[in-house]
Write a protein that holds these residues in place. Sequence first.
Motif, short mmCIF file in Angstrom:
data_model
loop_
_atom_site.label_atom_id
_atom_site.label_comp_id
_atom_site.label_asym_id
_atom_site.label_seq_id
_atom_site.Cartn_x
_atom_site.Cartn_y
_atom_site.Cartn_z
N THR A 250 14.16 0.84 0.11
CA THR A 250 13.63 0.43 -1.17
C THR A 250 12.10 0.86 -1.53
O THR A 250 11.70 0.31 -1.31
CB THR A 250 14.06 -1.53 -0.99
OG1 THR A 250 15.57 -1.69 -0.46
CG2 THR A 250 13.82 -1.86 -2.78
N ARG A 251 12.55 1.55 -2.57
CA ARG A 251 11.17 2.40 -3.66
C ARG A 251 10.91 0.49 -4.00
O ARG A 251 11.21 -0.62 -4.74
CB ARG A 251 12.21 2.80 -4.56
CG ARG A 251 10.60 3.14 -5.46
CD ARG A 251 9.70 4.78 -5.16
NE ARG A 251 8.59 4.91 -5.24
CZ ARG A 251 8.70 6.50 -6.28
NH1 ARG A 251 9.56 6.74 -5.67
NH2 ARG A 251 7.63 6.23 -7.06
N LEU A 252 9.06 0.58 -3.95
CA LEU A 252 8.48 -0.50 -4.11
C LEU A 252 7.44 -0.04 -5.57
O LEU A 252 7.22 0.51 -5.43
CB LEU A 252 7.44 -0.49 -3.40
CG LEU A 252 8.39 -1.55 -1.75
CD1 LEU A 252 6.70 -1.43 -0.65
CD2 LEU A 252 8.77 -2.66 -2.19
N GLU A 253 7.82 -0.25 -6.46
CA GLU A 253 7.37 -0.82 -7.85
C GLU A 253 6.06 -1.56 -7.79
O GLU A 253 5.26 -0.84 -8.89
CB GLU A 253 8.16 -0.20 -8.78
CG GLU A 253 9.54 0.10 -8.85
CD GLU A 253 9.01 1.72 -9.12
OE1 GLU A 253 7.48 1.81 -9.70
OE2 GLU A 253 9.69 2.70 -8.50
N ASP A 254 6.17 -2.94 -7.33
CA ASP A 254 5.25 -3.73 -7.92
C ASP A 254 3.62 -3.58 -6.97
O ASP A 254 3.65 -3.23 -6.14
CB ASP A 254 5.47 -5.32 -7.70
CG ASP A 254 4.56 -6.09 -7.51
OD1 ASP A 254 3.52 -5.68 -8.46
OD2 ASP A 254 5.16 -7.38 -7.85
N PRO A 255 2.99 -3.86 -7.58
CA PRO A 255 1.57 -2.98 -6.82
C PRO A 255 0.69 -4.02 -5.62
O PRO A 255 0.59 -3.33 -5.07
CB PRO A 255 0.17 -3.16 -7.81
CG PRO A 255 0.96 -3.31 -9.18
CD PRO A 255 2.26 -3.38 -9.03
#
Length: 304
Positions: free
Chosen positions: A149-154
Amino acid sequence: MSYPATTEQQFAVPPAPAPAFVGQGTAVEQSRAVAEVQAAVIVARQFPRNEAQAIAKMRTGFSQHSLAVRSFFRFRRGKSQVSGETIQFAKELARCWTNIHYGVHELRRDDAAGESEMQAWAWDLETNERASTTFIVPHTRWTTDNGGTRLEDPRDVYENNSNNGARRLREMIFSVLPDWFREQAKEIATNTIERGQGDKPIAQRIADCIAHFEGLGVTVEQLEENRSGRPSGKWTNLDLGQLSVISESIRRGEVTVEEEFPQQRVTAVEIRQQHEQQAMTGQAPAEGSAQWPATRQPGAGAES
């Protein structure tokens, strides 16, 4: 007399020019970093480590139960168990051995490509032995069920980088420490976990362990199955120590309760085998059980 330029000279890339201006803040920080390293090396040479004191500090530290249970991890990978020492274990060894510097740096973050370039290092200032590794951390969280799952939240990216960096840092610290020092610490920490806290009787410790896992939704039967089918009344100090390591791994998020204590599910093959066995013995499945087909439930179609 001039000669024609060679192919390498024609297509050679000129070196990047040095920056024409270096800010005052950058210059101060560079000077401070150089002076800090020089001072650390000088102090390490002036105050060399005392190995006897280092061993004494290590024995005292890993005799504490709270540190011992944080020194090991365990989780499932497929059908096998993965276990080892934690980053807390490595940092405590470095503290006791003295004159060890270590750290993790994020060299580059590329949000478009979804990856970060990082470096972990450890340095024995006294022997000048240094270990470092540079690695790429994908901004991805991997799970057994959902894959990547790609992480977007810093914040998620930061935590993912920290977890990956901690594992590399642990190995770098181990690289500059003597193996015998690490093995002695492992033995002391293991013995501390097996003894448990204080002089509490083992029966009380077993009851406390069962109550703790029941709070996590784990039954006594699941715990006994995890202990190779051994009933709780026959658990040993080693069994309780391993359960303490599992509990700490769950708390740190290295493994979930479902992964460590999987629920037993009845498969279609088992249902069919049980149905055939009951048919041979002339026993009908209980009403409303999963053995009955949906269209042949007892009383189906009967008038009330």
